[in-house]
Design an enzyme around this catalytic site. Sequence first.
Site, short mmCIF file in Angstrom:
data_model
loop_
_atom_site.label_atom_id
_atom_site.label_comp_id
_atom_site.label_asym_id
_atom_site.label_seq_id
_atom_site.Cartn_x
_atom_site.Cartn_y
_atom_site.Cartn_z
N TYR A 144 89.63 29.13 31.57
CA TYR A 144 89.35 29.93 30.38
C TYR A 144 88.09 30.73 30.63
CZ TYR A 144 88.01 31.07 25.55
OH TYR A 144 87.65 31.72 24.40
N ASP A 239 82.74 31.95 37.27
CA ASP A 239 82.45 31.83 35.85
C ASP A 239 81.73 30.50 35.63
OD1 ASP A 239 82.30 31.64 33.15
OD2 ASP A 239 84.45 31.97 32.76
N LYS A 267 76.36 29.52 27.27
CA LYS A 267 76.08 28.14 26.84
C LYS A 267 74.63 27.72 27.11
CE LYS A 267 80.85 27.17 26.38
NZ LYS A 267 82.04 27.46 27.13
C1 PLP Z 1 82.86 28.82 26.92
C2 PLP Z 1 83.33 29.58 28.09
C3 PLP Z 1 83.49 30.97 28.07
C4 PLP Z 1 83.34 31.78 26.80
O1 PLP Z 1 82.04 31.76 26.32
P1 PLP Z 1 81.81 32.17 24.74
O2 PLP Z 1 80.33 32.12 24.60
O3 PLP Z 1 82.55 31.14 23.96
O4 PLP Z 1 82.37 33.53 24.57
C5 PLP Z 1 83.82 31.60 29.23
N1 PLP Z 1 83.99 30.92 30.37
C6 PLP Z 1 83.85 29.59 30.44
C7 PLP Z 1 84.05 28.88 31.73
C8 PLP Z 1 83.53 28.86 29.29
O5 PLP Z 1 83.44 27.54 29.35
#
Ligand code: PLP
Length: 430
Positions: A144, A239, A267
Site C-alpha cells: 500500500y 516506500d 508517519k
Molecule cells: C501509511 C502508508 C502510506 C500512506 O501514508 P498516509 O500518511 O496515510 O497518506 C504510504 N505508504 C506506506 C508504506 C504506508 O504505510
Amino acid sequence: MNRSRSREIFARAKQLMPGGVNSPARAFAAVGGEPIVFARGQGAYLWDVDGNRYIDYICSWGPHILGHAHPPVVEAVERASRNGTSFGAPTEAENTLCELIVDAVPSVERVRLVNSGTEATMSAIRLARGYTGRDAIVKFAGNYHGHVDSLLVAAGSSAATLGVPNSPGVTAGASQDTLILQYNDVAGLEAAFAAHGERIAGVIVEPVVGNMGTVVPTREFLSALRTLTERNGAVLIFDEVMTGFRVAYGGAQSLFGIRPDLTTLGKIVGGGLPVGAYGGRAEIMKHVLPEGKVFQAGTLSGNPLACAAGIATLSELRDDPPYERLEQLSRRLAVGLVAAAGRAGVEHTLARVGSMMTLFFSGEPVRNWPTAAKCDTQAFARFFWGLANRGVYWPCSQFEALFVSAAHTEADIDETISAAQEALAGASHR
Ligand SMILES: *Cc1c(COP(=O)(O)O)cnc(C)c1O
C-alpha cells in the site's frame, strides 16, 4: 466492558462522515462491530470516552514510536504554535528537519517535505516519470502506498499484468501504466523487465511490508530490485513511510544495506503531526520545481508545527536510540504470542522485523499477497475483540502490522500476552 458513550458518538459520526470516519481502517469493517472512540493517549495507553484503558499497539498506525503525548514533542509543538502555525514561507525549522532526514537515511541527499505519506508517494512517482521520461510503474500486490490513483491497483496475478483499478473513480487510464507483480518474486521481476524494461520509469516497494500484515523481504528480492532497476535505467523507490525510523533509525535501507534512488517517508517523521517527505539522489531531486520542471507544491508543507514535532521526535531517536529496547520488548511479545497460539492450538505464523510484527492466523509462512490471503480472518476478528475486551487495542485487521513503542514496558507486554492467551482460546473455540 461498557462502551455506551463510544456507541452514541459513533452513531452521530455516521450522519456526518462517510461510514462515520475520516479514514476507512478506523471503521472496523474487517473485524465487525463498532469502532472505539478515544478521548486521550499517554505513553503506551489510550483511554476511550467511557473511561476504559487500553494498551495500544496501533500507535496511530506507526507515528508514536515514543508513545502518545510524549512530553518533549508536546512542548516543542506548544512552543512553535505560539510563534505562528504557518507562513507559507521558508523557516529555519525546515532546514533542521531536512538535515535530520538526510543524516539518518543513507540514500537521501536532498529532500522535500509534504503533508502525508500519500503525497510523498504520489510526488515520487511523478518525479520518477518526469526524470526518466517513461510511463510505467511497477508495484507489488498487497503493498500500500497511500490513495494515489495510479497505485490503487493490486491485481493478483503472479505474471506482469496490466492493473485493474480496485476503487471506483480510478480511471482505467490512471492505472494502465501500473504493472502489478508479486512480492518476493524475483523471476516475476526479471520477466517484467525483460518484457517492459524500456517503459518502466520506476519500481515502488515497501522494503518490509506492513500493509498486508508484516511480510519480510528476502535478500535476493531486495538485491534483484536494485540490480534490475539500475540495469534498466529505472528509479527504485523505497516506500519507507512505515519502516522509516521504525525498523532502524535509517529505515529498512540501512538495515538491509540497499540504496534506493528515492525514498518516501511519513508517519514517524512527523511525530504524530501530518508530515510526509520524499528524497533521494540530488541528481534526481534537482528535477523538482523550482530547480527543475516536475511540479509539486503545498500550502502547509514544512509548516512550523509539523517540523517541531518531527524534529523533537527524530532528535530523540538519534540521541537516545530506543531500538535495542524495542527489539527486546518486541521479541518478548513475539515469543509470548507464538507460545500462546501454540497452547490454544491455533494455526499461526508470526512475522516480525524489529518493533513491527503480525500474528497471522495461517499455518503457512506469509511471503506475498496470495499466502497472506489464506489467513483465517474470522478467527482474527474474534481474537481482536477478545483483546479489546481485555484492554488491549490491536490493529483492527489481519492485514495490518502492530507496533511496539518505547513507552511500552515489560509489564505491558506480559499483560498483553496473558490477554492474548485468553483471547486465542476464545478465537479457536467457535
Ligand atoms: C501509511 C502508508 C502510506 C500512506 O501514508 P498516509 O500518511 O496515510 O497518506 C504510504 N505508504 C506506506 C508504506 C504506508 O504505510
